[in-house]
Design an enzyme around this catalytic site. Structure first.
Site: not given
Ligand code: ZN
Length: 243
Positions: A63-64, A67, A139
């Site tokens: 997930h990170e 980004h 988010d």
């Molecule tokens: Zn996030």
């Protein structure tokens, strides 16, 4: 690291830093304590004791990393301070930026980039695991809020042009924007917001698919080190740019 902080926030940061310094029997507050204090004030304390399953760690790492990979497509973005998968507050992990200045104006380009970046976490979950999790809830909330402002307040949709459909939030009410148009326009605005979000999400998915190796590398690095600095991230991205 602290543009936009109020004097009370700064006081809070120094107070936290002093506590951290005292905990190690230090006499002087060092940069390390200040950085930890800023992060703590912004995102809540690190929860190193929280039990996280290996599966969750992997999901958070991707997930990170999602980004993070999208940073390369954000030429106007502030530099990244760090990316971490150590849980804090409600968040499983986070990407922190180093704002360069107190910005009062945002361009449409920058906001579009921000939308793609915000949806990058969910996009990575989908690209890698084919699933959707609640980890992206914050988010999605932030992205929706931004997209709604672009359509309803900033005159940035083709459909409504310069017409403002809501007033900026009133400090006397609960802080939410006041809708100021016909019900039919509000419904059409919802469609515009949804269109904007799905376009940016599709962009995020395409970029991550095109950069799958970089995504895997950064996720793996996060699983090993838990925290990756902005410089390390840029080294990965620049090395990848050369190949
Ligand atoms: Zn996030």
């Amino acid at each position: 690291m602290t543009p936009g902080f109020s004097p009370a926030d700064l006081e809070n940061v120094l107070n936290e830093a002093a506590l951290l310094t005292a905990r190690r029997d230090g006499k002087t507050i060092m940069m390390e304590e200040l950085e930890e204090a800023v992060t703590k004030v912004m995102a809540g304390p690190a929860k190193k004791s929280r039990v996280v399953t290996e599966k969750e760690r992997k999901l958070t790492a991707y997930h990170e990393a999602g980004h993070a990979v999208l940073i390369r497509n954000l030429p106007n973005s502030d530099p990244v301070h760090q990316v971490t998968i150590i849980p804090r507050g409600m968040a499983g992990g986070m990407t922190m930026f180093l704002p360069q200045e107190d910005r009062s104006y945002e361009s449409q380009n920058h906001m579009m980039e921000s939308l793609v970046h915000l949806l990058g976490g969910r996009a990575a979950e989908y690209v890698v695991f084919g699933t959707k999790t609640t980890g992206a809830a914050n988010d999605i909330e932030r992205a929706t809020d931004l997209a709604r402002k672009m359509v309803m307040q900033y005159g940035m949709s083709d459909r409504f042009g310069l017409m403002a459909l809501s007033n900026a939030s009133s400090q006397y009410l609960d802080g939410s924007a006041m809708v100021n148009c016909a019900d039919s326009s509000a419904a059409a605005a919802d469609e515009e917001v949804q269109k904007l979000l799905s376009t940016c999400y599709a962009d995020a998915i395409r970029i991550l698919q095109d950069n799958r190796t970089l995504l895997d590398d950064i996720a793996l690095y996060l699983l090993q080190k838990e925290t990756i600095t902005g410089d390390e991230l840029m080294a990965y991205i620049n090395a990848d740019n050369k190949t």
